[in-house]
Write a protein that holds these residues in place. Structure first.
Motif, PDB file in Angstrom:
ATOM      1  N   LEU A 175       0.832  -1.211   0.000  1.00 48.91           N
ATOM      2  CA  LEU A 175       0.000   0.000   0.000  1.00 48.91           C
ATOM      3  C   LEU A 175       0.862   1.255   0.000  1.00 48.91           C
ATOM      4  O   LEU A 175       0.596   2.212  -0.727  1.00 48.91           O
ATOM      5  N   ALA A 176       1.923   1.226   0.822  1.00 47.41           N
ATOM      6  CA  ALA A 176       2.806   2.393   0.880  1.00 47.41           C
ATOM      7  C   ALA A 176       3.456   2.639  -0.474  1.00 47.41           C
ATOM      8  O   ALA A 176       3.662   3.784  -0.881  1.00 47.41           O
ATOM      9  N   ALA A 177       3.761   1.561  -1.181  1.00 48.71           N
ATOM     10  CA  ALA A 177       4.368   1.716  -2.506  1.00 48.71           C
ATOM     11  C   ALA A 177       3.366   2.326  -3.478  1.00 48.71           C
ATOM     12  O   ALA A 177       3.677   3.258  -4.218  1.00 48.71           O
ATOM     13  N   VAL A 178       2.135   1.791  -3.449  1.00 47.49           N
ATOM     14  CA  VAL A 178       1.116   2.272  -4.389  1.00 47.49           C
ATOM     15  C   VAL A 178       0.789   3.742  -4.134  1.00 47.49           C
ATOM     16  O   VAL A 178       0.665   4.542  -5.058  1.00 47.49           O
ATOM     17  N   ILE A 179       0.687   4.105  -2.850  1.00 51.38           N
ATOM     18  CA  ILE A 179       0.359   5.501  -2.527  1.00 51.38           C
ATOM     19  C   ILE A 179       1.606   6.371  -2.615  1.00 51.38           C
ATOM     20  O   ILE A 179       1.577   7.485  -3.133  1.00 51.38           O
ATOM     21  N   GLY A 180       2.726   5.828  -2.098  1.00 48.39           N
ATOM     22  CA  GLY A 180       3.918   6.653  -1.947  1.00 48.39           C
ATOM     23  C   GLY A 180       4.667   6.916  -3.240  1.00 48.39           C
ATOM     24  O   GLY A 180       5.214   8.005  -3.422  1.00 48.39           O
ATOM     25  N   ALA A 181       4.693   5.945  -4.152  1.00 50.08           N
ATOM     26  CA  ALA A 181       5.517   6.115  -5.355  1.00 50.08           C
ATOM     27  C   ALA A 181       5.062   7.309  -6.204  1.00 50.08           C
ATOM     28  O   ALA A 181       5.874   8.179  -6.517  1.00 50.08           O
ATOM     29  N   PRO A 182       3.762   7.372  -6.550  1.00 53.18           N
ATOM     30  CA  PRO A 182       3.358   8.551  -7.344  1.00 53.18           C
ATOM     31  C   PRO A 182       3.534   9.857  -6.574  1.00 53.18           C
ATOM     32  O   PRO A 182       3.949  10.875  -7.156  1.00 53.18           O
ATOM     33  N   VAL A 204       3.299  12.093  11.069  1.00 59.06           N
ATOM     34  CA  VAL A 204       2.737  10.784  11.417  1.00 59.06           C
ATOM     35  C   VAL A 204       3.776   9.956  12.155  1.00 59.06           C
ATOM     36  O   VAL A 204       3.499   9.291  13.155  1.00 59.06           O
ATOM     37  N   GLN A 205       5.017  10.037  11.651  1.00 58.45           N
ATOM     38  CA  GLN A 205       6.070   9.216  12.219  1.00 58.45           C
ATOM     39  C   GLN A 205       6.362   9.554  13.678  1.00 58.45           C
ATOM     40  O   GLN A 205       6.787   8.692  14.446  1.00 58.45           O
ATOM     41  N   LEU A 244      -3.417  -2.115   9.635  1.00 61.37           N
ATOM     42  CA  LEU A 244      -2.871  -1.926   8.299  1.00 61.37           C
ATOM     43  C   LEU A 244      -2.784  -0.442   7.942  1.00 61.37           C
ATOM     44  O   LEU A 244      -1.806   0.011   7.350  1.00 61.37           O
ATOM     45  N   SER A 245      -3.820   0.310   8.345  1.00 56.86           N
ATOM     46  CA  SER A 245      -3.790   1.755   8.057  1.00 56.86           C
ATOM     47  C   SER A 245      -2.595   2.407   8.741  1.00 56.86           C
ATOM     48  O   SER A 245      -1.854   3.177   8.126  1.00 56.86           O
ATOM     49  N   ALA A 246      -2.419   2.093  10.011  1.00 55.84           N
ATOM     50  CA  ALA A 246      -1.326   2.717  10.757  1.00 55.84           C
ATOM     51  C   ALA A 246       0.019   2.321  10.168  1.00 55.84           C
ATOM     52  O   ALA A 246       0.904   3.162   9.978  1.00 55.84           O
ATOM     53  N   MET A 247       0.152   1.039   9.851  1.00 50.63           N
ATOM     54  CA  MET A 247       1.440   0.581   9.318  1.00 50.63           C
ATOM     55  C   MET A 247       1.736   1.229   7.966  1.00 50.63           C
ATOM     56  O   MET A 247       2.878   1.581   7.667  1.00 50.63           O
ATOM     57  N   THR A 248       0.682   1.380   7.152  1.00 47.95           N
ATOM     58  CA  THR A 248       0.886   2.035   5.846  1.00 47.95           C
ATOM     59  C   THR A 248       1.355   3.472   6.043  1.00 47.95           C
ATOM     60  O   THR A 248       2.288   3.936   5.394  1.00 47.95           O
ATOM     61  N   LEU A 249       0.689   4.167   6.985  1.00 47.27           N
ATOM     62  CA  LEU A 249       1.078   5.555   7.255  1.00 47.27           C
ATOM     63  C   LEU A 249       2.538   5.632   7.701  1.00 47.27           C
ATOM     64  O   LEU A 249       3.285   6.504   7.278  1.00 47.27           O
ATOM     65  N   TYR A 250       2.934   4.688   8.567  1.00 46.44           N
ATOM     66  CA  TYR A 250       4.323   4.674   9.026  1.00 46.44           C
ATOM     67  C   TYR A 250       5.291   4.449   7.882  1.00 46.44           C
ATOM     68  O   TYR A 250       6.329   5.088   7.782  1.00 46.44           O
ATOM     69  N   ALA A 251       4.940   3.498   7.025  1.00 50.26           N
ATOM     70  CA  ALA A 251       5.868   3.127   5.946  1.00 50.26           C
ATOM     71  C   ALA A 251       5.998   4.244   4.917  1.00 50.26           C
ATOM     72  O   ALA A 251       6.974   4.307   4.186  1.00 50.26           O
ATOM     73  N   MET A 307      11.127  -1.444  10.089  1.00 50.96           N
ATOM     74  CA  MET A 307      10.328  -0.735  11.081  1.00 50.96           C
ATOM     75  C   MET A 307       8.971  -1.421  11.261  1.00 50.96           C
ATOM     76  O   MET A 307       8.459  -1.547  12.373  1.00 50.96           O
ATOM     77  N   LEU A 308       8.392  -1.890  10.161  1.00 52.99           N
ATOM     78  CA  LEU A 308       7.068  -2.500  10.222  1.00 52.99           C
ATOM     79  C   LEU A 308       7.072  -3.807  11.005  1.00 52.99           C
ATOM     80  O   LEU A 308       6.061  -4.172  11.603  1.00 52.99           O
ATOM     81  N   VAL A 309       8.192  -4.522  11.011  1.00 53.03           N
ATOM     82  CA  VAL A 309       8.262  -5.743  11.815  1.00 53.03           C
ATOM     83  C   VAL A 309       7.948  -5.387  13.263  1.00 53.03           C
ATOM     84  O   VAL A 309       7.209  -6.091  13.955  1.00 53.03           O
ATOM     85  N   GLY A 310       8.498  -4.255  13.713  1.00 57.58           N
ATOM     86  CA  GLY A 310       8.262  -3.808  15.076  1.00 57.58           C
ATOM     87  C   GLY A 310       6.831  -3.357  15.295  1.00 57.58           C
ATOM     88  O   GLY A 310       6.182  -3.754  16.263  1.00 57.58           O
TER      89      GLY A 310
END
Lengths: 371, 313
Positions: A175-182, A204-205, A244-251, A307-310
């Motif tokens: 999700l982070a890739a799909v949102i973050g890349a563009p 957010v971080q 998942l939302s929180a992890m995506t925001l973090y990533a 980071m997401l592992v944590g």
């Protein structure tokens, strides 16, 4: 460097190695290494540390053997301790063993660093402990270690939670890739956008993971209550959706930041040449800018993954499962072995993902040339 | 023929709105098949002028004609694919092999693969890089001089009639620069491209330029042969920019062998025909003579070079 590892290893020989308890929660007695084995261990570690000075080519092998010896003892000593004990008795690793492994890790790392100048064989020998560890695990050498005993009880659950842990991480990265890349591409071209986007992601971080998870419960349950379509997709205030939302925001932050830095860092000469050769903006992006930015960008994904592992380990607290299940169950029931059953794989997962993505970066870097 | 007519590039200061002219009312035609060096101090607008020719910078006024076409009538990408471009920091694509770099424009033009491959080999050989040895290498594996050779090969790939070069030899050490300049002059002798070369290096302009266009503060100061500029400067600016040793600079670009003529070389100090004329002059001063014997590659005396030959150089 080698002595930095050898010192804790030698100290560990004076500490208890195994804790033997009549059952998983009761108090128990500490067992030390038998004198002969401790002496042998001391000799091996001294040899490894001294080889750094007198016979550097032997250091990687000796360091690997030292680390492996500790792992061997973990299995052997727990088995010895449990001989003649009742079924419920547990033998767990104690401070000596952990200290030995810590020192061994440093020793192997130091020997590995030194081996880089010595050739491929030496580098491989510095990693010899890894196949050794896998082999020991496969032949059931650790069967009597309390964490493995715990695993036997939880086997089906373990697979399920490990899978959930991985699923959370990979979905969030995706999700982070799909949102973050563009977004990163846009931000790399526009200073104002990059200011806003990086500012938000940085904001957010700074929110602690547990707080962010908690804060997402309210809006997501509101959404689920008002939009039946979302609810039927499984969205609710607790569980996978907020995690998942929180992890995506973090990533997003590492993905965005490295993306912007990578895209902007591409040599202006190459970009100018691309334009001067008559590439269109699209051709220039896909053929020159993106390939040259990719290795640096990928390191953002690596940072995010680690980071997401944590963060995924905490997701259990809002019912999203994952390896955190064992950690928090263990904490609640005071079962140290159960905590380790969650913590050790989580740590290994982080190290493994890091190594995997680092390898990919190096591969891309050598394929695509240095930026 | 490339012709600039009243070319202008104006930038307006974003705060005060004050206009600044990087290039102002520049009219100039670059002769076919010759090298024109665009020379001038930093900030004189020479690079801006070059980049307006392939529309990396859009002019704010005037007209550029390339052959019969107005540069504005083509899509910028199309125009650029027809004009070779060599840039200062070499600008090779580090993630592509030497062959892939050279193949860039032919591929953009959609040439068939076999034709591209043949062309790449031909070009690498032309710029003095053994194709079998270099085609598969990465730019990072090459020396600066070799990289710039690839840069030149890449610009020539689609056989454009026009070549734009922005300080092509600027990033090289003096030794590599000299070698590459020689090689480049030989290549041009066969290809006869119309070349516009930006440089701030006076020696380079005098050595390589068939014509030199000297710019100052966005406008043309003088256009002519190197000889015109050195011996007949039209203004104080030109004289000062080239310096009092301009003649020596020009001599430095001429090998002694080219000025030598038959004569009695008996008992004269000897110099090699490859020595440049400035160094020959230095030898004359050192040996306190006004004539030198010039020897060919085999060391045989092939002629004499005297003071008056230098004067006529």
């Amino acid at each position: 460097m080698l002595w930095l590892g050898a010192a804790p290893m030698l100290t560990s020989l004076l500490l208890p190695w195994v804790l033997l308890r009549p059952n998983r929660l009761a108090a128990g007695e500490f067992l030390r290494l038998p004198g002969a084995q401790a002496a042998l261990g001391a000799l091996l570690v001294m040899a490894a540390a001294l080889s750094g000075r007198f016979l550097p080519r032997a250091a990687p092998l000796l360091a690997s053997l030292s680390l492996l010896t500790g792992l061997w003892w973990l299995g052997a000593q727990t088995t010895t301790a449990l001989t003649g004990q009742a079924t419920f008795a547990r033998a767990s690793a104690s401070s000596g063993l952990w200290l030995w492994l810590l020192g061994g890790g440093i020793l192997v790392y130091g020997a590995g660093l030194a081996a880089r100048g010595m050739g491929r064989l030496q580098v491989l020998l510095a990693w010899l402990w890894l196949p050794g560890l896998v082999l020991l695990a496969l032949i059931g050498h650790f069967a009597d270690w309390s964490v493995i005993a715990e695993y036997r009880v939880q086997r089906s659950r373990f697979g399920q939670e490990l899978g959930q842990h991985l699923k959370l991480i990979l979905s969030a990265l995706g999700l982070a890739a799909v949102i973050g890349a563009p977004l990163a591409v846009w931000a790399s071209r526009n200073a104002r956008v990059s200011g806003v986007v990086l500012g938000l992601a940085g904001g957010v971080q700074t929110v602690p993971s547990l707080a962010l998870l908690g804060m997402l419960i309210a809006p997501l349950s509101w959404l689920a209550n008002h939009l039946p379509a979302l609810r039927s997709l499984g969205v609710s205030g607790i569980g996978t959706a907020p995690a998942l939302s929180a992890m995506t925001l973090y990533a997003l932050l590492p993905v965005l930041r490295n993306g912007v830095v990578a895209l902007r860092g591409v040599s202006p000469g190459a970009l100018d040449a691309a334009r001067g050769m008559g590439m269109t903006d699209n051709q220039r992006f896909w053929r020159v800018q993106l390939p040259l930015a990719l290795p640096v960008w990928l390191s953002g994904f690596r940072q995010a993954a680690v980071m997401l592992v944590g963060v995924a380990s905490v997701a259990q607290l809002i019912g999203a499962g994952g390896l955190g299940y064992f950690i928090f169950s263990g904490l609640q029931s005071g079962a140290a072995d159960l905590i380790l059953l969650g913590a050790v794989p989580a740590a290994l997962l982080a190290i493994g993902l890091d190594a995997l993505l680092r390898g990919l970066e190096a591969l891309l870097g050598s394929k695509l040339g240095k930026v | 023929m490339i012709e600039l007519r009243h070319l202008e590039k104006r930038y307006d200061d974003p705060v005060t709105g004050q206009p600044f002219y990087a290039v102002r009312d520049l009219s100039l035609s670059f002769p076919d098949g010759e090298i024109t060096a665009l020379l001038g101090p930093s900030g004189c607008g020479k690079t801006t002028t070059l980049r307006m020719i392939n529309r990396l910078i859009e002019p704010t006024g005037g007209q550029i004609l390339i052959g019969e076409h107005d540069a504005q009538s083509l899509r910028p990408e199309e125009l650029r694919r027809q004009v070779g471009y060599v840039i200062q920091q070499i600008g090779l694509f580090p993630h592509l092999s030497v062959a892939q770099n050279v193949a860039t424009v032919p591929e953009l033009l959609g040439w068939p693969k076999s034709k591209v491959q043949a062309r790449v080999r031909e070009l690498l050989a032309l710029v003095g890089l053994e194709p079998d040895l270099f085609a598969g290498k990465r730019p990072s594996e090459l020396s600066g001089g070799q990289q710039q050779r690839v840069g030149v090969a890449r610009a020539l790939a689609a056989d454009p009639p026009v070549l734009l070069m922005d300080e092509p030899f600027g990033a090289l050490d003096p030794l590599a620069r000299d070698k590459l300049q020689e090689a480049f002059r030989d290549i041009q002798q066969n290809l006869k491209k119309t070349i516009v070369m930006v440089t701030h290096d006076i020696d380079e302009a005098l050595k390589l330029g068939d014509k030199v266009a000297l710019m100052g503060a966005g406008a043309l100061e003088q256009f002519g042969t190197p000889d015109d500029l050195v011996r007949r400067p039209v203004s104080e600016f030109v004289r000062q920019f080239l310096g009092e040793d301009a003649l020596l600079r020009q001599l430095a670009g001429v090998p002694a062998g080219r000025l030598a003529r038959p004569g009695d070389a008996h008992g004269l100090p000897q110099i090699s025909q490859d020595l440049n004329a400035r160094s020959a002059l230095s030898v004359m001063l050192r040996e306190r003579v006004d004539t030198l014997a010039v020897t060919d590659e085999s060391g045989q005396v092939s002629g004499v070079l005297s003071w008056s030959d230098l004067e006529r150089a």
